[in-house]
Scaffold this motif. Structure first.
Motif, PDB file in Angstrom:
ATOM      1  N   ASN A 132       0.795  -1.059   0.078  1.00 27.79           N
ATOM      2  CA  ASN A 132      -0.227   0.101   0.108  1.00 27.79           C
ATOM      3  C   ASN A 132       0.854   1.365  -0.102  1.00 27.79           C
ATOM      4  OD1 ASN A 132      -2.499  -1.121  -0.086  1.00 27.79           O
ATOM      5  ND2 ASN A 132      -2.473  -1.342   2.083  1.00 27.79           N
ATOM      6  N   CYS A 133       2.004   1.074   0.799  1.00 24.33           N
ATOM      7  CA  CYS A 133       2.856   2.372   0.882  1.00 24.33           C
ATOM      8  C   CYS A 133       3.584   2.636  -0.203  1.00 24.33           C
ATOM      9  CB  CYS A 133       3.942   1.856   1.999  1.00 24.33           C
ATOM     10  SG  CYS A 133       3.800   2.499   3.863  1.00 24.33           S
ATOM     11  N   LEU A 134       3.925   1.338  -0.857  1.00 26.28           N
ATOM     12  CA  LEU A 134       4.476   1.663  -2.258  1.00 26.28           C
ATOM     13  C   LEU A 134       3.720   2.071  -3.360  1.00 26.28           C
ATOM     14  CD1 LEU A 134       7.058   0.806  -3.970  1.00 26.28           C
ATOM     15  CD2 LEU A 134       5.938  -1.389  -4.607  1.00 26.28           C
ATOM     16  N   LYS A 135       2.380   1.787  -3.089  1.00 27.86           N
ATOM     17  CA  LYS A 135       1.515   2.375  -4.057  1.00 27.86           C
ATOM     18  C   LYS A 135       1.353   3.914  -3.737  1.00 27.86           C
ATOM     19  CE  LYS A 135      -1.673  -0.740  -5.403  1.00 27.86           C
ATOM     20  NZ  LYS A 135      -2.895  -1.713  -5.033  1.00 27.86           N
ATOM     21  N   THR A 136       1.182   4.086  -2.484  1.00 23.07           N
ATOM     22  CA  THR A 136       1.072   5.612  -2.482  1.00 23.07           C
ATOM     23  C   THR A 136       2.551   6.295  -2.800  1.00 23.07           C
ATOM     24  OG1 THR A 136       1.843   5.263  -0.294  1.00 23.07           O
ATOM     25  CG2 THR A 136      -0.387   5.384  -0.453  1.00 23.07           C
ATOM     26  N   GLU A 137       3.739   5.869  -2.389  1.00 24.38           N
ATOM     27  CA  GLU A 137       4.883   6.346  -2.610  1.00 24.38           C
ATOM     28  C   GLU A 137       5.024   6.655  -4.243  1.00 24.38           C
ATOM     29  OE1 GLU A 137       7.482   7.436  -0.900  1.00 24.38           O
ATOM     30  OE2 GLU A 137       6.242   7.062   0.956  1.00 24.38           O
ATOM     31  N   LYS A 138       4.629   5.747  -5.053  1.00 22.02           N
ATOM     32  CA  LYS A 138       4.648   5.453  -6.414  1.00 22.02           C
ATOM     33  C   LYS A 138       3.618   6.763  -7.182  1.00 22.02           C
ATOM     34  CE  LYS A 138       5.555   1.020  -8.434  1.00 22.02           C
ATOM     35  NZ  LYS A 138       5.022  -0.090  -8.657  1.00 22.02           N
ATOM     36  N   ASP A 139       2.585   6.746  -6.435  1.00 20.88           N
ATOM     37  CA  ASP A 139       1.642   7.865  -6.767  1.00 20.88           C
ATOM     38  C   ASP A 139       2.279   9.231  -6.399  1.00 20.88           C
ATOM     39  OD1 ASP A 139      -0.188   6.203  -7.481  1.00 20.88           O
ATOM     40  OD2 ASP A 139      -1.341   6.112  -5.710  1.00 20.88           O
ATOM     41  N   GLU A 140       3.019   9.261  -5.116  1.00 23.74           N
ATOM     42  CA  GLU A 140       3.738  10.448  -4.878  1.00 23.74           C
ATOM     43  C   GLU A 140       4.835  10.826  -5.725  1.00 23.74           C
ATOM     44  OE1 GLU A 140       4.875  12.264  -0.443  1.00 23.74           O
ATOM     45  OE2 GLU A 140       3.479  10.972  -0.829  1.00 23.74           O
ATOM     46  N   VAL A 141       5.508   9.853  -6.331  1.00 22.62           N
ATOM     47  CA  VAL A 141       6.806  10.122  -7.092  1.00 22.62           C
ATOM     48  C   VAL A 141       5.795  10.452  -8.268  1.00 22.62           C
ATOM     49  CG1 VAL A 141       8.417   8.673  -8.534  1.00 22.62           C
ATOM     50  CG2 VAL A 141       8.413   8.561  -6.175  1.00 22.62           C
ATOM     51  N   GLN A 142       5.123   9.878  -8.615  1.00 25.18           N
ATOM     52  CA  GLN A 142       4.517  10.323 -10.114  1.00 25.18           C
ATOM     53  C   GLN A 142       4.059  11.734  -9.865  1.00 25.18           C
ATOM     54  OE1 GLN A 142       1.730   7.185 -11.436  1.00 25.18           O
ATOM     55  NE2 GLN A 142       3.092   7.246 -13.086  1.00 25.18           N
ATOM     56  N   LYS A 143       3.423  12.096  -8.862  1.00 21.75           N
ATOM     57  CA  LYS A 143       2.813  13.374  -8.501  1.00 21.75           C
ATOM     58  C   LYS A 143       4.231  14.150  -8.647  1.00 21.75           C
ATOM     59  CE  LYS A 143       0.785  14.420  -4.712  1.00 21.75           C
ATOM     60  NZ  LYS A 143      -0.237  14.054  -3.767  1.00 21.75           N
ATOM     61  N   LEU A 144       5.106  13.871  -7.913  1.00 18.34           N
ATOM     62  CA  LEU A 144       6.307  14.553  -7.985  1.00 18.34           C
ATOM     63  C   LEU A 144       7.038  14.959  -9.120  1.00 18.34           C
ATOM     64  CD1 LEU A 144       8.088  13.892  -4.349  1.00 18.34           C
ATOM     65  CD2 LEU A 144       7.217  15.938  -4.933  1.00 18.34           C
ATOM     66  N   GLN A 145       7.114  13.669  -9.892  1.00 19.63           N
ATOM     67  CA  GLN A 145       7.544  13.799 -11.245  1.00 19.63           C
ATOM     68  C   GLN A 145       6.963  15.018 -12.095  1.00 19.63           C
ATOM     69  OE1 GLN A 145       7.991   9.814 -12.382  1.00 19.63           O
ATOM     70  NE2 GLN A 145      10.178   9.902 -12.398  1.00 19.63           N
ATOM     71  N   SER A 146       5.743  14.664 -11.901  1.00 20.43           N
ATOM     72  CA  SER A 146       4.922  15.813 -12.780  1.00 20.43           C
ATOM     73  C   SER A 146       5.189  16.985 -12.384  1.00 20.43           C
ATOM     74  CB  SER A 146       3.277  15.212 -12.698  1.00 20.43           C
ATOM     75  OG  SER A 146       2.961  15.620 -11.192  1.00 20.43           O
ATOM     76  N   ILE A 147       5.214  17.235 -10.983  1.00 24.21           N
ATOM     77  CA  ILE A 147       5.349  18.708 -10.451  1.00 24.21           C
ATOM     78  C   ILE A 147       6.944  19.250 -11.093  1.00 24.21           C
ATOM     79  CG2 ILE A 147       5.954  19.904  -8.289  1.00 24.21           C
ATOM     80  CD1 ILE A 147       4.068  18.094  -6.818  1.00 24.21           C
ATOM     81  N   ILE A 148       7.805  18.048 -11.010  1.00 25.65           N
ATOM     82  CA  ILE A 148       9.073  18.388 -11.496  1.00 25.65           C
ATOM     83  C   ILE A 148       9.073  18.839 -12.796  1.00 25.65           C
ATOM     84  CG2 ILE A 148      11.632  17.345 -11.999  1.00 25.65           C
ATOM     85  CD1 ILE A 148      11.351  16.062  -9.161  1.00 25.65           C
ATOM     86  N   ALA A 149       8.444  18.097 -13.590  1.00 31.85           N
ATOM     87  CA  ALA A 149       8.183  18.506 -14.952  1.00 31.85           C
ATOM     88  C   ALA A 149       7.865  19.859 -15.043  1.00 31.85           C
ATOM     89  CB  ALA A 149       7.512  17.276 -15.812  1.00 31.85           C
ATOM     90  N   SER A 150       6.566  19.866 -14.372  1.00 30.71           N
ATOM     91  CA  SER A 150       5.872  21.058 -14.641  1.00 30.71           C
ATOM     92  C   SER A 150       6.719  22.373 -14.273  1.00 30.71           C
ATOM     93  CB  SER A 150       4.485  21.280 -13.873  1.00 30.71           C
ATOM     94  OG  SER A 150       4.941  21.330 -12.437  1.00 30.71           O
ATOM     95  N   GLN A 206       7.915  25.091 -16.365  1.00 30.69           N
ATOM     96  CA  GLN A 206       8.017  26.411 -15.723  1.00 30.69           C
ATOM     97  C   GLN A 206       9.227  27.077 -15.575  1.00 30.69           C
ATOM     98  OE1 GLN A 206       5.732  26.481 -12.057  1.00 30.69           O
ATOM     99  NE2 GLN A 206       5.838  28.944 -12.076  1.00 30.69           N
ATOM    100  N   TYR A 207       9.971  26.481 -15.086  1.00 28.57           N
ATOM    101  CA  TYR A 207      11.304  27.185 -14.791  1.00 28.57           C
ATOM    102  C   TYR A 207      11.944  27.433 -16.392  1.00 28.57           C
ATOM    103  CZ  TYR A 207      16.586  27.251 -14.682  1.00 28.57           C
ATOM    104  OH  TYR A 207      17.801  27.748 -14.685  1.00 28.57           O
ATOM    105  N   SER A 208      12.052  26.885 -17.122  1.00 34.63           N
ATOM    106  CA  SER A 208      12.624  26.884 -18.449  1.00 34.63           C
ATOM    107  C   SER A 208      11.808  28.169 -19.106  1.00 34.63           C
ATOM    108  CB  SER A 208      12.590  25.716 -19.405  1.00 34.63           C
ATOM    109  OG  SER A 208      11.131  25.276 -19.757  1.00 34.63           O
ATOM    110  N   HIS A 209      10.628  28.225 -18.982  1.00 36.26           N
ATOM    111  CA  HIS A 209       9.698  29.202 -19.479  1.00 36.26           C
ATOM    112  C   HIS A 209      10.030  30.591 -18.780  1.00 36.26           C
ATOM    113  CE1 HIS A 209       6.016  30.724 -21.365  1.00 36.26           C
ATOM    114  NE2 HIS A 209       5.782  31.281 -20.399  1.00 36.26           N
ATOM    115  N   ASP A 210      10.112  30.467 -17.516  1.00 42.72           N
ATOM    116  CA  ASP A 210      10.447  31.495 -16.746  1.00 42.72           C
ATOM    117  C   ASP A 210      11.779  32.145 -17.101  1.00 42.72           C
ATOM    118  OD1 ASP A 210       8.108  31.547 -15.315  1.00 42.72           O
ATOM    119  OD2 ASP A 210       8.975  31.260 -13.345  1.00 42.72           O
ATOM    120  N   ALA A 211      12.746  31.133 -17.351  1.00 43.92           N
ATOM    121  CA  ALA A 211      13.963  31.448 -17.577  1.00 43.92           C
ATOM    122  C   ALA A 211      14.010  32.280 -18.979  1.00 43.92           C
ATOM    123  CB  ALA A 211      15.055  30.390 -17.777  1.00 43.92           C
ATOM    124  N   LYS A 212      13.169  31.722 -19.758  1.00 47.24           N
ATOM    125  CA  LYS A 212      13.397  32.131 -21.185  1.00 47.24           C
ATOM    126  C   LYS A 212      12.691  33.617 -21.223  1.00 47.24           C
ATOM    127  CE  LYS A 212      13.367  28.567 -24.576  1.00 47.24           C
ATOM    128  NZ  LYS A 212      12.643  27.460 -25.355  1.00 47.24           N
TER     129      LYS A 212
END
Lengths: 601, 462
Positions: free
Chosen positions: A148-166, A170-176
């Motif tokens: 269960n934990c793993l699942k939640t972690e995975k979800d979190e990772v995915q969320k974080l990854q998406s956050i990172i990606a965004s 955003q950063y590249s956009h901002d930088a630009k």
């Protein structure tokens, strides 16, 4: 049977268990069984019993005729005997049974113990299994939670990854955006600067400089542009040319190496044995071709193809055309492969030939072709033998040496012999040394004799001198000269005396050493004394065997006094020696000694 | 080895003229030009403010002194001491100033990298180059002085402009496939331009002079990338030092990786020699200046005891860097090829006490020079394969294939060597302290007596 079963019962165990004396006693006790009165009854009872036991019925007969109730003894005894036999048998049987029952009881006990132990074990394992079951259950629970934990972690990772990606986007956009802004600002700043015509922005030069190359600057025209382009391409081209040249050189080098390799390969392999079947073509080919291809040919079938390839490779080596490259590599590869197989074959041949029987066979079969190989083999064998011999020799030597080293006092014949062997050389050397030493000693002795002679002569001279001085002193005293002047006069007289004494000294050529030495003493003594003084010192050295270096180094510091003491010693020595032969001069020498000592102190 | 007396210097500004005849030093706002051989003052110039940057022109006739805070550049002539030139960048500010290779133009980079101003001393003409990129090495001149490569940034994309230095004609202008270009560097033969990306991405692009992309090299992704880059003098090798502590060598024909030099913490390469400069032993050899002069023979003898050849394997002291902070001390930060292309010296930042010397013929580790403190600076002799290095103490360390040596600088008051520079003849070294400088003369006559006969070969066979 019915009669007194209790008695019977009571009797039996005792009968069984007891031995003869017991039975005897029981007889006494149970004597009431048969009395005078009831003999026939007893007999009948016995008979009945006997019957029931299966004995012959008429075994015991009461002799009814006799009142005394006598028993027919023979059958009675027989039956008795039989009874006894039976009793013994049954007793034996009983014993066996008892032992067996004992054994079985112990086995039973043992089994019971094991059983109980096994039961314990079973219990334990049951408990264990239950524990394990419990643990498993817990673990499974854990797994579930972890999953269960793993699942939640995975979800979190995915969320974080998406956050990172965004964020990244955003950063590249901002930088630009920021960069655009900054460029805009820069642009604006630039504009402002251009518009404002910054007054300060200026160059202040005393006078302008000429160009470094001395030329004048040119207008920017298409021609200049073309020139630049041309120059650029020229430099590029030159660079490529340089690189090309380097590569060419490298290529040539590599080719050279390749050719050399090939040549060497050929030269290495050319004397190798060829198959007799291929020899028929040998006369057709010239020597060069033969040397080129003969080692690479392994069979008649392949030789035609080989020849082609060999030619090809030889040609392609010389040419460096584009189309030849593949052929070249191919041919090299092929040749290499063939070389390898050739080597392998050679190896295998060697293996075969090495066995003696096949040497014989091949000798018979191949004759001329295999002669060198055979010779080679023989040579090899010989060498191997030799090596073996040498090894053995070395080993024995080592062993002997070891023996000698391990037991130096070990008094064996061989050891002594060995010792002799080893010391012989040394002995010889020692002998030589001894001879030399002897010679040296003789020389020394001769020299010593010379010296003693010289010393004796010196003693004489001294005596003469002393006499001279004594007479002179006497004269002085007689002439009543003032006492103060004495020293000076005596000194001059000493010189005089020495000069006279040196004259006979010069006449002795047997002491070359002191003549050479005399040079070193010139600085310390008067020229007249040169000849006399060092000679005694030398004498002393030679007699006492004092090394020259020490004497010379010491002498430099306190030369005068030391020399004089030397003289005294030598005088003493000479005196002692001379006393034997020249007893007359005794008192005179003593006088001179005392005088010298006075001068020293 | 002789030492000159100590001179004052400020801002580490001390340069030998390209022809090797003069030595220019800055002391606050004064510029002092000396003869290298006699060390006599030839000229003394006074600038308007404290000098921040100083540079010789290529013909050794002019000296540029920049005062960035004031936005001023002053140029002095050696031939005509009265001649002067003053360039005022005005309110826009100045961050960098340099000579063009012809020695008749000055390139000033304004603040915010707004533009590069090209001032001509011949015509008083001024021209601007817009959009220069603020990066590690944005401008590079080719060795022959013909071309200038300039990194630019427009519309969030990187470009490289190649100018002809003769008349500042734009020869080529091309976009590079970089995320954030960090530097440009010409190969010594001036035909290949190496362009590398910022540390976030490992990427090296190789462009021909005419703007064609010759090759791209990337060793890995998703990790900090290139930290330093160096061409071999023959242009044959391109060494790339990266944050993973490795140096990758590219060849000039295929632009593929030839080899990879790792900097392990434990050295058990049997062919390498590790030397440890031993501070405790060196203390025994402390000589005043006059004695040092007459100590040629003794020097070679006693110096050999200063260095210890360590038996392998050797553990190199490693500093664990703080990776959370900016510019972590990891990766290969400096590399230098010897003038004969034979050796490469590298320094890995998390092993700051160690300089690694690699044999470029064998493509393997040759020597590990372990110092007791962090290496500040190292430089190869421009003529011979020998390496000078300093660690911020009072010693100068030299390495050559025959051995290594350290020399105490015989100056009073603790001369701490911050950086070393070779004279172009390789006969002398300029040692820069914090506020001082001193020259160290090598005895080039005969054999180099400072080279200790270490019987290096024996150690190589171990």
């Amino acid at each position: 049977m019915t009669m007194s079963p209790s008695w019977h019962h009571n009797n039996l165990p005792t009968m069984h268990s007891s031995t003869m004396p017991l039975s005897k006693s029981s007889y006494n006790v149970l004597s009431a069984f048969c009395t005078e009165d009831n003999v026939p009854r007893c007999i009948s009872y016995i008979n009945q019993e006997m019957d029931s036991l299966g004995f012959s019925s008429a075994c015991i007969e009461a002799s009814s005729t006799e009142v005394s109730g006598g028993l027919n003894t023979v059958p009675a005894l027989n039956s008795m005997y039989e009874l006894l036999q039976m009793q013994r048998r049954s007793q034996h049987c009983l014993q066996e049974q008892e032992a067996e029952s004992l054994k079985s009881s112990s086995a039973l006990e043992h089994l019971q113990i094991t059983n109980s132990r096994l039961k314990d074990q079973l219990e334990l394992s049951k408990r264990e299994t239950s524990g394990l079951h419990e643990a498993e259950r817990q673990l499974q629970l854990k797994i579930k939670t972890l999953q269960n934990c793993l699942k939640t972690e995975k979800d979190e990772v995915q969320k974080l990854q998406s956050i990172i990606a965004s964020r990244a986007s955003q950063y590249s956009h901002d930088a630009k955006r920021k960069e655009r802004e900054s460029t805009k600002l820069k642009e604006r700043l630039n504009q402002l600067l251009v518009e404002k015509r910054d007054k300060k922005l200026a160059i202040d030069v005393l006078n302008y400089l000429g160009r470094a190359d001395g030329k004048r600057s040119q207008w920017k025209t298409g021609k200049v542009e073309a020139r630049h382009e041309g120059e650029m391409y020229r430099s590029l081209l030159s660079d490529y040319e340089v690189r090309h040249r380097a590569l060419m050189l490298e290529n040539v080098e590599l080719k050279k190496v390749l050719q050399q390799m090939k040549r060497e390969m050929v030269s290495i392999l050319s004397p190798s044995p060829r198959k007799p079947c291929s020899s028929f073509r040998d006369h057709v080919e010239d020597s060069l071709e033969l040397s080129t291809r003969s080692p690479l040919r392994d069979s008649t079938a392949g030789s035609d193809r080989d020849k082609e390839v060999g030619d090809c490779s030889r040609e392609t080596l010389d040419q460096s055309c584009e189309h030849a490259r593949e052929q070249l590599t191919n041919s090299i590869r092929q040749q290499w492969r063939r070389l390898k197989s050739h080597m392998e074959r050679l190896d295998s041949q060697e293996c075969v030939v090495s066995s003696a029987s096949l040497v014989q066979q091949s000798q018979q079969r191949a004759g001329k072709e295999l002669v060198p190989r055979q010779i080679h083999e023989e040579e090899m064998e010989r060498m191997r033998l030799e090596v073996q011999q040498c090894k053995d020799f070395i080993q024995t030597q080592q062993q002997l040496l070891q023996q000698q080293l391990n037991s130096p006092c070990y008094d064996d014949e061989t050891a002594a012999l060995l010792n002799d062997c080893y010391t012989l050389e040394e002995k010889e050397r020692l002998k030589e040394e001894w001879r030399l030493f002897d010679e040296q000693r003789k020389n020394f002795e001769r020299e010593r004799e010379n010296f003693t002679e010289a010393a004796i002569r010196l003693g004489y001279e001294k005596k003469a001198f002393e006499e001279d001085r004594a007479s002179w002193l006497k004269n002085q005293f007689l002439n009543m000269t003032p006492f103060v002047d004495r020293k000076r006069h005596s000194a001059s007289e000493t010189q005089h005396a020495l000069s006279t004494s040196s004259e006979p000294d010069m006449r002795i050529p047997s002491t070359p050493a002191r003549l050479t030495k005399s040079r070193t003493y010139t600085a310390f003594s008067t020229p007249k004394a040169v000849a006399g003084m060092p000679s005694t010192a030398d004498l002393y050295h030679t007699l006492r065997l004092i090394p020259d270096s020490s004497s010379s180094s010491r002498g430099s510091s306190k030369r005068g006094s030391w020399q004089e003491s030397n003289i005294i010693h030598s005088r003493e020595d000479s005196r002692v020696r001379s006393r034997d032969r020249y007893g007359g001069g005794d008192c005179c020498s003593i006088f001179s000694l005392g005088l010298e000592e006075n001068s020293l102190t | 080895m002789n030492f000159s007396e100590v001179f004052k210097q400020s801002n580490q500004l001390c340069r030998v003229s390209p022809d090797g005849k003069y030595l220019a030093t800055c002391v606050q706002y004064r510029l002092v030009v000396r003869d290298v051989n006699t060390l006599q003052i030839l000229h003394l110039y006074t600038c308007l403010d404290q000098i921040v940057h100083m540079e010789w022109s290529s013909d050794s006739l002019f000296i540029l002194c920049a005062m960035y805070k004031r936005g001023l550049v002053q140029v002095w002539s050696l031939e005509q001491p009265d001649w002067y030139c003053k360039i005022d960048e005005g309110s826009i500010g100045l961050v960098s100033s340099r000579w063009s290779p012809d020695g008749r133009h000055i390139l000033n980079t304004t603040e915010f990298h707004l533009r590069v101003t090209v001032w001509s001393l011949c015509t008083k003409a001024v021209s601007y180059i817009k959009y220069p990129k603020a990066c590690q090495k944005g401008i590079d001149f080719s060795r022959d002085g013909c071309y200038m490569a300039l990194a630019e940034r427009r519309d969030c994309r990187d470009y490289v402009s190649v100018f002809v230095c003769d008349d500042w004609h734009l020869l080529r202008h091309f976009e590079t496939e970089t995320q954030d270009l960090a530097g440009v560097e010409w190969s010594p033969n001036g035909c290949v331009l190496a362009v590398w990306d910022s540390c976030l991405e490992y990427k090296v692009l190789l462009y021909s002079l005419d703007g064609r992309l010759l090759s791209t090299f990337s060793a890995y992704e998703w990790s900090l990338g290139i930290k330093s880059l160096a061409w071999s003098p023959s242009s044959q090798f391109l060494a790339i030092g990266s944050y993973d502590g490795k140096v990758r060598i590219l060849n000039h024909i295929t632009w593929k990786k030839v080899t990879e030099f790792d900097h392990p913490a434990s050295i058990n390469n049997t062919k390498a020699v590790s030397t440890l400069s031993n501070e405790y032993m060196s203390g025994a050899f402390h000589l005043p200046y006059p004695v040092q002069r007459h100590l040629k023979n003794c020097l070679a003898y006693s110096l050999s005891e200063w260095h210890e050849i360590c038996p392998l394997p050797v553990q190199v002291p490693v500093v664990k860097p703080d990776l959370d902070r900016a510019n972590p001390k990891v990766g290969v930060s400096s590399m230098a090829f010897s003038s004969d292309n034979r050796y490469l010296a590298t320094k890995n930042d998390n092993m700051a006490c160690v300089v690694w010397v690699w044999d470029m013929q064998r493509l393997g580790l040759l020597a590990v020079l372990e110092q007791t403190s962090a290496v500040r600076c190292f430089q190869w002799d421009p003529r011979r394969p020998r390496l000078a290095l300093c660690t911020g103490n009072a010693k100068l360390y030299l390495w050559s294939p025959a051995g290594c040596v350290s020399v105490q600088v015989p100056a009073e008051g603790g001369f701490q060597v911050q950086s070393v520079t070779w004279h172009c003849s390789g006969d002398s070294l300029i040692l820069l302290g914090k506020e001082q400088l001193c020259l160290c003369y090598m005895e080039s006559r005969g054999n180099n007596y400072f080279v200790i006969k270490f019987a290096m070969n024996n150690h190589l066979d171990v």
